[in-house]
Write an enzyme that holds these catalytic residues in place. Structure first.
Site, PDB file in Angstrom:
ATOM      1  N   ASP A   1     -14.875  23.305  59.625  1.00  0.00           N
ATOM      2  CA  ASP A   1     -14.976  24.172  61.202  1.00  0.00           C
ATOM      3  C   ASP A   1     -13.697  23.299  61.677  1.00  0.00           C
ATOM      4  O   ASP A   1     -13.735  21.893  61.795  1.00  0.00           O
ATOM      5  CB  ASP A   1     -16.268  23.696  62.029  1.00  0.00           C
ATOM      6  CG  ASP A   1     -16.000  23.422  63.947  1.00  0.00           C
ATOM      7  OD1 ASP A   1     -14.487  24.404  64.384  1.00  0.00           O
ATOM      8  OD2 ASP A   1     -17.063  23.749  64.689  1.00  0.00           O
TER       9      ASP A   1
ATOM     10  N   PHE B   1     -19.660  17.921  66.443  1.00  0.00           N
ATOM     11  CA  PHE B   1     -19.543  19.530  68.044  1.00  0.00           C
ATOM     12  C   PHE B   1     -19.225  20.570  67.055  1.00  0.00           C
ATOM     13  O   PHE B   1     -18.276  20.832  67.285  1.00  0.00           O
ATOM     14  CB  PHE B   1     -18.870  18.943  69.294  1.00  0.00           C
ATOM     15  CG  PHE B   1     -18.363  19.810  69.887  1.00  0.00           C
ATOM     16  CD1 PHE B   1     -19.824  19.683  70.971  1.00  0.00           C
ATOM     17  CD2 PHE B   1     -17.637  21.250  70.804  1.00  0.00           C
ATOM     18  CE1 PHE B   1     -19.571  20.940  72.220  1.00  0.00           C
ATOM     19  CE2 PHE B   1     -17.914  22.022  71.407  1.00  0.00           C
ATOM     20  CZ  PHE B   1     -19.012  21.728  72.646  1.00  0.00           C
TER      21      PHE B   1
ATOM     22  N   LYS C   1     -10.175  28.495  69.428  1.00  0.00           N
ATOM     23  CA  LYS C   1      -9.456  27.960  70.017  1.00  0.00           C
ATOM     24  C   LYS C   1      -7.441  28.781  70.402  1.00  0.00           C
ATOM     25  O   LYS C   1      -7.940  29.973  70.809  1.00  0.00           O
ATOM     26  CB  LYS C   1      -9.368  26.744  70.332  1.00  0.00           C
ATOM     27  CG  LYS C   1     -10.892  26.707  70.638  1.00  0.00           C
ATOM     28  CD  LYS C   1     -10.513  24.667  70.680  1.00  0.00           C
ATOM     29  CE  LYS C   1     -11.278  24.357  71.775  1.00  0.00           C
ATOM     30  NZ  LYS C   1     -12.962  23.499  71.317  1.00  0.00           N
TER      31      LYS C   1
HETATM   32  C1  LIG Z   1     -13.905  24.104  71.235  1.00  0.00           C
HETATM   33  C2  LIG Z   1     -14.702  23.615  69.906  1.00  0.00           C
HETATM   34  C3  LIG Z   1     -15.594  24.589  69.138  1.00  0.00           C
HETATM   35  C4  LIG Z   1     -16.505  25.790  70.874  1.00  0.00           C
HETATM   36  O1  LIG Z   1     -15.587  26.638  70.772  1.00  0.00           O
HETATM   37  P1  LIG Z   1     -16.009  27.332  72.502  1.00  0.00           P
HETATM   38  O2  LIG Z   1     -15.262  28.779  72.557  1.00  0.00           O
HETATM   39  O3  LIG Z   1     -15.827  27.135  73.314  1.00  0.00           O
HETATM   40  O4  LIG Z   1     -17.147  27.983  71.839  1.00  0.00           O
HETATM   41  C5  LIG Z   1     -16.746  24.839  68.406  1.00  0.00           C
HETATM   42  N1  LIG Z   1     -16.172  23.686  66.812  1.00  0.00           N
HETATM   43  C6  LIG Z   1     -15.345  22.869  67.442  1.00  0.00           C
HETATM   44  C7  LIG Z   1     -15.070  21.181  66.353  1.00  0.00           C
HETATM   45  C8  LIG Z   1     -14.870  22.738  68.711  1.00  0.00           C
HETATM   46  O5  LIG Z   1     -13.774  22.014  68.904  1.00  0.00           O
END
Ligand SMILES: *Cc1c(COP(=O)(O)O)cnc(C)c1O
Length: 399
Positions: free
Chosen positions: A226, A141, A255
């Site tokens: 990520d 994700f 985040k």
């Molecule tokens: C939440 C998340 C995203 C996307 O972040 P947004 O601020 O919702 O665009 C990307 N990668 C990971 C691992 C995430 O948990």
């Protein structure tokens, strides 16, 4: 009609139906606690998917935000502002990288990383124009843009949204041999999550990240972590990659970088990669704005000053041990790292959703992920007593 019902009716009428939230309407938050419009109090065990690691409305983050609104909030990058430099300096210090590039949401930071490694591939590695490949993992994700959902392995995330951006290859998450086999002379990067949050709190086999790093280095492939959800203390270290003493070539953060009050994201890497960007190549109207920079700096300082990564390690270990002691006919197994814990519900017991609804009724807000998993990821400012309070309720629901 209760206030909750009233607002749910209004929301249903006017909002797109792209989420399936629990039926609870929150109007106040403080630390690990939130209150709904009817005055009920809950423990927040989701923490906005780890965007609220510092706790709701952390005073130092709020102070930074409010103070900054008294000066200037947005300049665009057409001009310099007096806050971005200080924020990026701190971000580089924390990541150990030479440069950082600020964005707003996580998906934008992922897009930024994709652009950076592709350009690096053409300009530094010497990949033929238009041929760059990025290896991604099953169950990933990375956000919701059309390019990013194009390499999702979740059918629903992409259904109806094509055509997709080419240049992405998928390998099974956690399988080192597949990664090695997938690398070609055109591979510019391996994009991965050191622990898959949205994928269902999936922890890769021990040693995977370290071995992946070795292979990437050997094959001149950039390792792009990520850490939007796993980073900034959540798993018990500042970055989840730290568990295997790996420093990726590129960190993607978001985040909790905004302390739960403002969207702040970005990438951090050394100049050999960041140097591919020249004026006009990439940008964002809001990225690096003074308000976000002030909030980002304060958010990082809180994580460091309050030693939240170490706290997540200690309390996460305790939480997991106590969860494992609960004798439940419904739990298949429990997995996770630090304060990112997934309780996997047996398929024979139905999905995780009804368990989350029962938890809500007892005052614990958690959200199911991937049908079978209840994720417990409270703000890192939680205390042991508060975990005990949650455990009492979790035990009731799981038994
Ligand atoms: C939440 C998340 C995203 C996307 O972040 P947004 O601020 O919702 O665009 C990307 N990668 C990971 C691992 C995430 O948990």
């Amino acid at each position: 009609m209760s206030k909750t019902k009233e607002i749910l009716t209004q929301t249903e009428k006017y909002s797109a139906n792209n989420y399936h939230p629990l039926d609870v309407v929150l109007s106040r938050g403080e630390g690990i606690w939130v209150w709904d419009v009817d005055g009920n109090k809950y423990m927040d065990c989701l923490a906005a998917y780890s965007a609220v690691n510092q706790g709701h409305r952390h005073q130092k983050v709020l102070d930074a935000l409010i103070k900054q609104t008294e000066h200037i909030t947005l300049t665009s990058r057409a001009f310099h502002n007096d806050r971005m430099g200080e924020f990026l300096h701190k971000l580089c210090e924390v990541t150990g990288k030479e440069k950082a590039l600020p964005m707003n949401t996580g998906a934008e930071a992922v897009e930024t990383a994709i652009k950076a490694v592709r350009k690096w591939g053409y300009e530094v590695k010497g990949v033929e124009e238009g041929k760059a490949e990025i290896i991604t993992c099953s169950g990933n994700f990375h956000g919701r843009t059309t390019t990013i959902v194009g390499f999702s392995t979740e059918a629903q995330y992409k259904d109806g949204f094509g055509p997709f951006t080419p240049g992405f290859v998928t390998v099974p998450y956690g399988d080192i041999k597949s990664l090695e086999d997938a690398i070609t002379p055109n591979t510019v990067a391996f994009l991965f999550e050191p622990l898959q949050g949205e994928g269902g709190v999936v922890v890769p086999p021990e040693g995977y990240i370290k071995k992946a790093a070795e292979i990437c280095k050997q094959k001149n492939v950039l390792m792009v972590a990520d850490e939007i959800q796993t980073g900034l203390g959540r798993t018990g270290k500042m970055f989840c990659c730290d568990h295997e003493e790996v420093v990726p070539d590129v960190y993607i953060l978001g985040k909790a970088l905004g302390g739960g009050v403002y969207p702040v994201s970005g990438i951090a890497c050394d100049d050999d990669i960041m140097g591919v960007f020249h004026p006009g190549d990439h940008g964002s109207t809001f990225g690096g704005n003074p308000l976000g920079s002030a909030v980002g700096l304060a958010s990082l300082n809180v994580l460091i000053d309050e030693k939240l990564p170490a706290k997540a390690a200690d309390l996460g270990k305790y939480f997991m041990e106590e969860l494992n002691k609960i004798e439940s006919p419904h739990v298949d197994h429990i997995r996770g790292k630090g304060l990112m814990i997934g309780v996997v519900i047996k398929e024979s017991s139905g999905t995780a959703r009804p368990f989350c609804e029962k938890l809500r009724d007892l005052g614990v807000l958690a959200k199911e992920t991937h049908h079978q998993v209840i994720r417990f990821a409270p703000p890192l400012v939680i205390t042991k007593d508060e975990i005990d309070w949650a455990l009492e309720r979790i035990e009731k629901v799981l038994k």
